[in-house]
Scaffold this active site. Structure first.
Site, PDB file in Angstrom:
ATOM      1  N   LYS A  57       0.835  -1.211   0.000  1.00 59.46           N
ATOM      2  CA  LYS A  57       0.000   0.000   0.000  1.00 59.46           C
ATOM      3  C   LYS A  57       0.872   1.264   0.000  1.00 59.46           C
ATOM      4  CE  LYS A  57      -3.690  -2.273  -0.540  1.00 59.46           C
ATOM      5  NZ  LYS A  57      -4.512  -2.975   0.431  1.00 59.46           N
TER       6      LYS A  57
HETATM    7  C1  LIG Z   1      -5.607  -4.046   0.647  1.00 56.31           C
HETATM    8  C2  LIG Z   1      -7.061  -3.808   0.677  1.00 56.31           C
HETATM    9  C3  LIG Z   1      -7.867  -4.160   1.779  1.00 56.31           C
HETATM   10  C4  LIG Z   1      -7.344  -4.975   2.922  1.00 56.31           C
HETATM   11  O1  LIG Z   1      -6.264  -4.401   3.568  1.00 56.31           O
HETATM   12  P1  LIG Z   1      -5.475  -5.282   4.647  1.00 56.31           P
HETATM   13  O2  LIG Z   1      -4.698  -4.270   5.422  1.00 56.31           O
HETATM   14  O3  LIG Z   1      -4.619  -6.242   3.881  1.00 56.31           O
HETATM   15  O4  LIG Z   1      -6.491  -5.980   5.479  1.00 56.31           O
HETATM   16  C5  LIG Z   1      -9.181  -3.793   1.780  1.00 56.31           C
HETATM   17  N1  LIG Z   1      -9.731  -3.151   0.733  1.00 56.31           N
HETATM   18  C6  LIG Z   1      -9.024  -2.818  -0.357  1.00 56.31           C
HETATM   19  C7  LIG Z   1      -9.701  -2.082  -1.461  1.00 56.31           C
HETATM   20  C8  LIG Z   1      -7.669  -3.144  -0.430  1.00 56.31           C
HETATM   21  O5  LIG Z   1      -6.961  -2.840  -1.528  1.00 56.31           O
END
Ligand SMILES: *Cc1c(COP(=O)(O)O)cnc(C)c1O
Length: 387
Positions: A187
């Site tokens: 992210k």
């Molecule tokens: C990555 C992601 C999540 C989940 O995030 P985590 O921290 O891995 O639980 C949820 N929604 C979207 C749109 C994502 O890209």
């Protein structure tokens, strides 16, 4: 041998490493002083009028948020079909039903009219996703939610830092009841695994703080006993184990400090892609609306009808030339588990987009040489085949 370009490579420097090592040496590993400081810094970034509660993933934040909003069996929650499964799975954790909504091709987000059409007497919460880091129309969605007495939990896993109408997604003025951020490895900033729940509502924050760690309520016990010892606590709910470690928070604090620089770097990469691809048979990613700012978490192109190769062949060509790509996402209504819950409705915009979309390498650490290589390989794949 041609140079390979990965889809993603994290940007962790000596500062992050030093912060984690310092945290390790402190002897305090789980939730503690680093997590408190990370929460305070995140809260300050959001404008100090909200609560920021650190958790071990965005999925945890989404789950805790829906739980605190009182979602349960018999309720419906409106969610885009064009998202990662985590957005919808937390609805099922609570025994409620997702109601999928198609995307708008112009934004790849859900638009207000489509959400309005999906509202029923059972609807409780709307979950917009700021797709790829482009803000949804939170102003319009808040007005719609207010008209129908609904709550908003926005999935901001792609959206740090994303701005709508001049303020960060997550800030109180952007009108969500709860916002969930992700610090997953790929992210816009990372703690390895981690997330942050932001809310302007004191009651939601109280509930989330309890449910994040086993339903333990120290305050209730204190009220009756005035004991401050660590064994002196009460359990008021069957809570979860969603707290963040101090190791993660130490990394997060260093990353958080750099989010505007990271965003500027990604925006420059996006601008170079845009310029290089302008004459190719590609639909380029939608930019932020006027007054908004895009986080550029993902850079996604779509092959147009003029491209004489399919998306899958295009991906294979890039892969053969050493350029890794990804696809965000196969829409949920096409997935085995979710298909029966789509209620026989159709999602033509998401289907059309999915058949054409490719996410290109986009990360802060990408060198100019690497980006030049991506551009060359994309051009060669399309120019060889274009009409
Ligand atoms: C990555 C992601 C999540 C989940 O995030 P985590 O921290 O891995 O639980 C949820 N929604 C979207 C749109 C994502 O890209």
């Amino acid at each position: 041998m041609t140079q390979k370009v990965p889809f993603f490579r994290p940007s962790l420097g000596e500062k992050e490493i030093a912060a984690v090592v310092k945290s390790l040496r402190s002897g305090w590993l789980t939730t503690g002083p680093q997590t408190s400081a990370f929460e305070a810094e995140f809260r300050a970034l959001m404008g100090d009028t909200v609560h920021a509660i650190a958790v071990n993933s965005a999925t945890a934040a989404l789950h805790l948020g829906l739980e605190a909003l009182g979602v349960g069996p018999g309720d419906e929650v409106i969610v885009p079909t064009m998202t990662f499964t985590a957005t919808a799975e937390v609805i099922r954790y609570l025994g409620a039903m997702p109601v999928f909504v198609d995307m708008d091709p112009a934004t790849i987000c859900v638009e207000v009219e489509a959400v309005a059409a999906a509202i029923t007497s059972r609807t409780k919460v709307i979950m917009p996703v700021h797709f790829a880091g482009r803000a949804c129309n939170m102003t319009g969605l808040r007005a719609l939610a207010d008209d129908h007495g609904l709550r908003i939990l926005d999935d901001a896993a792609h959206a740090l830092p994303t701005r709508h109408a001049g303020a960060l997604i997550g800030a109180a003025v952007n009108g969500a009841d709860v916002t969930a951020f992700s610090f997953y490895a790929n992210k816009t900033m990372t703690t390895g695994e981690g997330g942050m729940l932001v809310t302007g509502c004191d009651e939601i924050a109280d509930r989330v703080r309890k449910m994040r760690l086993h339903g333990i309520d120290r305050d209730v016990f204190d009220r009756f006993t005035n004991l401050r010892a660590s064994w002196a606590y009460d359990v008021v709910e069957a809570g979860y184990k969603y707290n963040m470690t101090d190791l993660a928070a130490a990394m997060g604090r260093v990353q958080l400090n750099q989010i505007d620089d990271f965003q500027a770097t990604r925006a420059a990469i996006a601008a170079r892609y845009d310029a290089a691809f302008a004459d190719l048979p590609l639909t380029l990613p939608p930019h932020a609306a006027i007054g908004d700012e895009h986080s550029w978490h993902l850079y996604i192109v779509q092959l147009t009808d003029d491209a004489l190769l399919t998306r899958d062949v295009f991906i294979t060509r890039l892969q053969e030339a050493g350029v890794a790509t990804s696809v965000h996402y196969r829409p949920l209504h096409q997935m085995t588990y979710w298909k029966p819950m789509a209620g026989g409705r159709t999602f033509p915009a998401a289907d059309a987009y999915f058949a054409r979309c490719v996410s290109l390498p986009m990360f802060m650490a990408m060198t100019e040489t690497e980006q030049a290589r991506v551009i060359k390989v994309v051009r060669e794949a399309l120019e060889g085949e274009a009409k």
